[in-house]
Scaffold this motif. Structure first.
Motif, PDB file in Angstrom:
ATOM      1  N   GLY A 508     -12.849  43.172 -16.204  1.00  7.40           N
ATOM      2  CA  GLY A 508     -13.435  42.977 -14.775  1.00  7.40           C
ATOM      3  C   GLY A 508     -13.579  44.435 -13.871  1.00  7.40           C
ATOM      4  O   GLY A 508     -13.346  43.856 -12.784  1.00  7.40           O
ATOM      5  N   ILE A 509     -12.771  45.333 -14.465  1.00  5.21           N
ATOM      6  CA  ILE A 509     -13.754  46.946 -14.603  1.00  5.21           C
ATOM      7  C   ILE A 509     -13.884  47.612 -15.112  1.00  5.21           C
ATOM      8  O   ILE A 509     -14.928  47.645 -14.264  1.00  5.21           O
ATOM      9  CB  ILE A 509     -11.566  47.910 -14.604  1.00  5.21           C
ATOM     10  N   ASN A 510     -14.030  47.760 -16.333  1.00  6.28           N
ATOM     11  CA  ASN A 510     -15.026  48.507 -16.757  1.00  6.28           C
ATOM     12  C   ASN A 510     -17.039  48.034 -16.818  1.00  6.28           C
ATOM     13  O   ASN A 510     -17.665  48.248 -16.731  1.00  6.28           O
ATOM     14  CB  ASN A 510     -15.228  49.266 -18.053  1.00  6.28           C
ATOM     15  N   ASP A 511     -16.368  46.209 -16.727  1.00  6.35           N
ATOM     16  CA  ASP A 511     -18.070  45.728 -16.917  1.00  6.35           C
ATOM     17  C   ASP A 511     -18.174  44.822 -15.354  1.00  6.35           C
ATOM     18  O   ASP A 511     -19.150  44.795 -15.376  1.00  6.35           O
ATOM     19  CB  ASP A 511     -17.993  44.944 -17.845  1.00  6.35           C
ATOM     20  N   ALA A 512     -17.766  45.363 -14.772  1.00  8.22           N
ATOM     21  CA  ALA A 512     -17.415  44.445 -13.317  1.00  8.22           C
ATOM     22  C   ALA A 512     -19.442  44.449 -12.819  1.00  8.22           C
ATOM     23  O   ALA A 512     -19.993  43.466 -11.996  1.00  8.22           O
ATOM     24  CB  ALA A 512     -16.894  45.622 -11.749  1.00  8.22           C
ATOM     25  N   PRO A 513     -19.927  45.528 -13.093  1.00  5.48           N
ATOM     26  CA  PRO A 513     -21.590  45.180 -12.651  1.00  5.48           C
ATOM     27  C   PRO A 513     -21.815  44.261 -13.520  1.00  5.48           C
ATOM     28  O   PRO A 513     -23.031  43.307 -12.743  1.00  5.48           O
ATOM     29  CB  PRO A 513     -22.276  46.780 -12.740  1.00  5.48           C
ATOM     30  N   ALA A 514     -22.300  43.781 -14.642  1.00  6.90           N
ATOM     31  CA  ALA A 514     -22.676  42.621 -15.616  1.00  6.90           C
ATOM     32  C   ALA A 514     -21.541  41.214 -14.779  1.00  6.90           C
ATOM     33  O   ALA A 514     -22.489  40.570 -15.283  1.00  6.90           O
ATOM     34  CB  ALA A 514     -22.317  42.856 -16.698  1.00  6.90           C
ATOM     35  N   ILE A 515     -20.941  41.732 -14.697  1.00  9.10           N
ATOM     36  CA  ILE A 515     -20.051  40.139 -14.191  1.00  9.10           C
ATOM     37  C   ILE A 515     -20.411  40.121 -12.937  1.00  9.10           C
ATOM     38  O   ILE A 515     -20.779  38.726 -13.112  1.00  9.10           O
ATOM     39  CB  ILE A 515     -18.191  40.719 -14.246  1.00  9.10           C
ATOM     40  N   ALA A 516     -20.580  40.668 -12.023  1.00  6.18           N
ATOM     41  CA  ALA A 516     -21.508  40.181 -10.688  1.00  6.18           C
ATOM     42  C   ALA A 516     -22.712  39.772 -11.051  1.00  6.18           C
ATOM     43  O   ALA A 516     -23.055  39.053  -9.855  1.00  6.18           O
ATOM     44  CB  ALA A 516     -21.381  41.602  -9.978  1.00  6.18           C
ATOM     45  N   MET A 522     -16.882  35.979 -15.687  1.00  5.93           N
ATOM     46  CA  MET A 522     -14.966  35.954 -15.896  1.00  5.93           C
ATOM     47  C   MET A 522     -14.350  37.773 -16.037  1.00  5.93           C
ATOM     48  O   MET A 522     -14.747  38.157 -16.794  1.00  5.93           O
ATOM     49  CB  MET A 522     -15.233  34.856 -17.036  1.00  5.93           C
ATOM     50  N   ALA A 523     -13.186  37.426 -15.622  1.00  5.48           N
ATOM     51  CA  ALA A 523     -12.790  38.619 -15.437  1.00  5.48           C
ATOM     52  C   ALA A 523     -11.203  37.761 -16.441  1.00  5.48           C
ATOM     53  O   ALA A 523     -10.135  36.977 -15.770  1.00  5.48           O
ATOM     54  CB  ALA A 523     -12.441  39.445 -14.184  1.00  5.48           C
ATOM     55  N   MET A 524     -10.666  39.367 -17.633  1.00  9.89           N
ATOM     56  CA  MET A 524      -9.426  37.922 -18.132  1.00  9.89           C
ATOM     57  C   MET A 524      -7.860  39.542 -18.209  1.00  9.89           C
ATOM     58  O   MET A 524      -8.546  40.495 -18.117  1.00  9.89           O
ATOM     59  CB  MET A 524     -10.168  38.712 -19.417  1.00  9.89           C
TER      60      MET A 524
END
Lengths: 630, 73
Positions: A508-516, A522-524
């Motif tokens: 959820g931090i480094n990959d925030a754009p992909a998650i969004a 999903m952030a673990m």
């Protein structure tokens, strides 16, 4: 007080009904009717009151219909009907309130875990203060059995802490100096002093409650559809009942039709399932942000994982080193000095290793430049240093001799990330770093497959050899290695364009754009990171992969439950209406069935509160074959 | 602008939502009124110069929904 009143009214009108039945057998007709009329007025009063209130608000309500029906029944002398209908309506509403409470119970149990006061050290004295008065920077003392009232870091002591309120895990976690503790958790054993960092509504616990409350209101597509349906349905029923009256000239039938058609079970069928499902998730440290997320997650067919920190522990360690033309220590020192201001996790690992070995880093890097996704340049003590992957070195004209290349490949095949260090345009060494695979990662992947995910994908910025090795161990279908952050985003885009429904799992931090970007992000391990809690659709508080199949199965179960409820509710109303038109069902019996159907819908949803994921086969402790860190 | 949350007794009929939202929303100084059906709460954003929290609470209770507690954000 209101609740006591309601149940009292129900009891009194119930007793009056029973009395009427007794008088009926005693052939005391007048007493029977008196009891029935009294019962009608006792129960009818609150219904009529609500009806009038809503008429004044120009809102259409079921109470209004019932009131009209009851007045009609009184006029034509159907006292049994009027008393039974008012009683059933109130009793039904009472039972609904009680059972609805159950579907909402998960959140309530969570909220009850909020502590009310705490012991604070003020000017060297222990003061017991209400939670609301604690400020950031206060020092809180917490003993065994007490609840943590704030978010903060341990400044003294150690303890086993039950973090169920946050992560859903009831096995106590061991916490020591500098570890983070969360409000709402309970000290199982031990004593700690904590410096408050977040208080009141800023704590992770408060945010969870807030998030779940909002999520319960965030409507599912099905729900929106139902509401649109109700908007058409209610006027349509009005028109139909007028038609019924016109054709049959029967007021009683028309009103019965109107009351029975009221979509009570239908309106609550979807929300009750969602509330129960979302509540269950929250209690298990799995926050699903609303109905639409629930529906989307249940439909996922591709799940994409970020490797580092998600499938692996994200705590890499140096596993090997080879220096050319200098000592290992010297290589490590100069590399660490260059990396000291780097925020990259591999850079941090090298710095940690140097500190661990007792090396003092004396030189500060100059001309520090990061080549995103490849490495960095810096000048240390007058030497130009390049640290990074093959591409970066060859770009700078540094060639790898064949034997070193095969050494590096061997390291990578063993699951390491090989980092090349060039000093003054010459290869100076290779540092191997490895990250451990999380326990039970393979189980989680297998469970996801068993639950219906068609395809699993892993994306990583790491080298191909390591990536493939990890994927093979975990049973992941497809791997894409050496990816830059924007490649990950593009990959999600491509999958979506191909028509897949994609879930992306990351920290959820480094990959925030992909998650969004993913259909479901999903952030673990999001406890304590507000950004991750805000970006992701599904927030997994614990740092545990097993929560992913749990969330997926829960979403599927919830959507299934919602559908069952809808079909049941629609079916019941349809059957009832046909029954009314055929003259088989009257107001009181129709009301009874109607209330029963609402209760059944709620009871069905309550099953979700108790939902637990089925264990799929033997759960074996999966140990990573990647070299153990020390 | 202030936001306040009123905790009500468990709401059971979705039709209460319209009633409360409608009435509060029409009040002078109320920016937004939202009923959170599942948590049985009313969230209202209002201008303190035009209307008070007590007045809002009074209206909700007049509609037939006792307020258990309130919390200003």
């Amino acid at each position: 007080m209101g609740k006591i009143k309601k149940i009292h009214v129900v009891i009194v009108s119930g007793i009056l009904l029973a009395l009427a039945l007794m008088f009926h057998f005693l052939d005391m007709e007048i007493w029977k009717n008196t009891a029935l009329i009294a019962g009608t007025f006792v129960a009818g009063y609150s219904i009529a009151k609500k009806a009038i209130q809503s008429v004044m608000m120009k809102a259409f309500s079921i109470e209004l219909l019932v009131t009209i029906a009851v007045i009609g029944a009184l006029i034509i002398g159907e006292y049994v009907e009027s008393a039974a209908v008012t009683f059933l309506f109130l009793f039904g509403a009472y039972l609904e309130a009680r059972t609805l409470e159950k579907t909402r119970s998960s959140l309530r149990t969570l909220m009850d875990m909020a502590p009310l006061e705490a012991t604070v050290l003020k000017n060297g004295e222990r003061v017991i203060m209400p939670v609301g008065d604690i400020e950031e920077g206060d020092r809180i003392l917490i003993q065994s059995g007490e609840k943590v009232a704030i978010d903060g870091r341990i400044v003294s002591g150690q303890a086993f802490i039950n973090e169920a309120a946050i992560t859903g895990e009831s096995v106590p976690a061991s916490k020591k100096l500098k570890d983070q503790v969360f409000s709402g958790t309970i000290i199982d054993n031990g004593y700690v002093e904590v410096e408050a960092e977040k208080v009141g509504d800023d704590t992770t616990f408060a945010k969870i409650i807030e998030l779940v409350e909002e999520a319960q209101e965030a409507k599912a597509k099905t729900q929106k559809f139902l509401e649109r349906f109700a908007n058409v349905y209610t006027p349509a029923i009005l028109v139909l009942s007028v038609l019924v009256f016109v054709f049959t000239q029967n007021v009683e039938l028309a009103i019965t039709f109107l009351v029975i058609a009221c979509p009570g079970a239908l309106v609550i069928s979807a929300p009750v399932s969602l509330v129960a499902g979302i509540g269950n998730g929250a209690k298990n440290g799995t926050l699903l942000k609303g109905g639409e997320v629930m529906e989307n997650l249940a439909k996922i067919d591709v799940i994409v994982f970020d490797k580092t920190g998600t499938l692996t522990k994200g705590k890499p360690a140096v596993t090997g080193m080879k220096a050319f033309g200098m000592k290992e220590e010297e290589l490590l020192k100069i590399t660490a000095e260059a990396e000291i201001i780097s925020e990259h996790h591999l850079g941090r690992t090298i710095v940690n290793e140097a500190e661990h070995r007792g090396l003092t880093l004396t030189n500060e890097p100059e001309d520090f430049t990061v080549e995103k996704g490849h490495g960095l340049y810096a000048t240390v003590a007058g030497k130009s240093v390049v640290i990074g992957n093959r591409k970066l070195l060859s770009k700078n004209g540094i060639q790898l001799p064949g034997n070193i290349e095969s050494y590096a490949i061997q390291e990578e095949k063993n699951g390491n990330t090989a980092i090349f260090v060039g000093i003054d345009n010459k290869l100076a060494g290779v540092i191997s770093i490895a990250d451990q695979i999380r326990a039970k990662a393979a189980d989680a992947i297998r469970q996801l497959k068993a639950a219906g995910v068609k395809h699993t994908v892993m994306l990583t910025g790491d080298n191909t050899h390591t990536a493939e090795k990890v994927a093979r161990q975990l049973g992941i279908d497809q791997v894409f290695a050496e990816m830059l952050p924007e490649d990950k985003v593009n990959h999600i885009k491509r999958l979506k364009a191909e028509g897949y429904r994609v879930a992306m799992v990351g920290d959820g931090i480094n990959d925030a754009p992909a998650i969004a970007l993913a259909d479901v992000g999903m952030a673990m391990g999001a406890a304590g990171t507000d950004a991750a809690m805000e970006t992701a659709d599904v927030v997994l508080m614990a740092d545990k992969l097993s929560k992913i199949p749990y969330a997926y199965s829960l979403a599927k179960a919830t959507v299934r439950n919602m559908k069952q409820n809808m079909f049941f509710a629609v079916g019941t109303v349809a059957l009832l209406l046909v029954g009314v038109l055929l003259g088989k069902i009257f107001l009181a019996s129709g009301m009874l069935i109607h209330e029963l159907s609402v209760l059944i819908v709620i009871l069905n949803a309550i099953r979700l509160v108790r939902y637990k994921q089925r264990e799929q086969g033997e759960v074996k402790e999966m140990r990573a074959a990647i070299p153990e860190t020390k | 602008m202030t936001t306040i949350k009123f905790q009500l007794e468990p709401l059971t009929c979705p039709s209460c939502i319209k009633k409360i939202e409608g009435k509060l929303g029409k009040m002078n100084g109320v920016e937004e009124a939202k009923v959170m059906f599942n948590s049985s709460k009313v969230k209202a954003t209002f201008n303190t110069e035009q209307v008070t929290a007590e007045e809002l609470q009074e209206i909700i209770e007049k509609l037939g929904y006792p307020v258990l507690s309130s919390k200003t954000a």
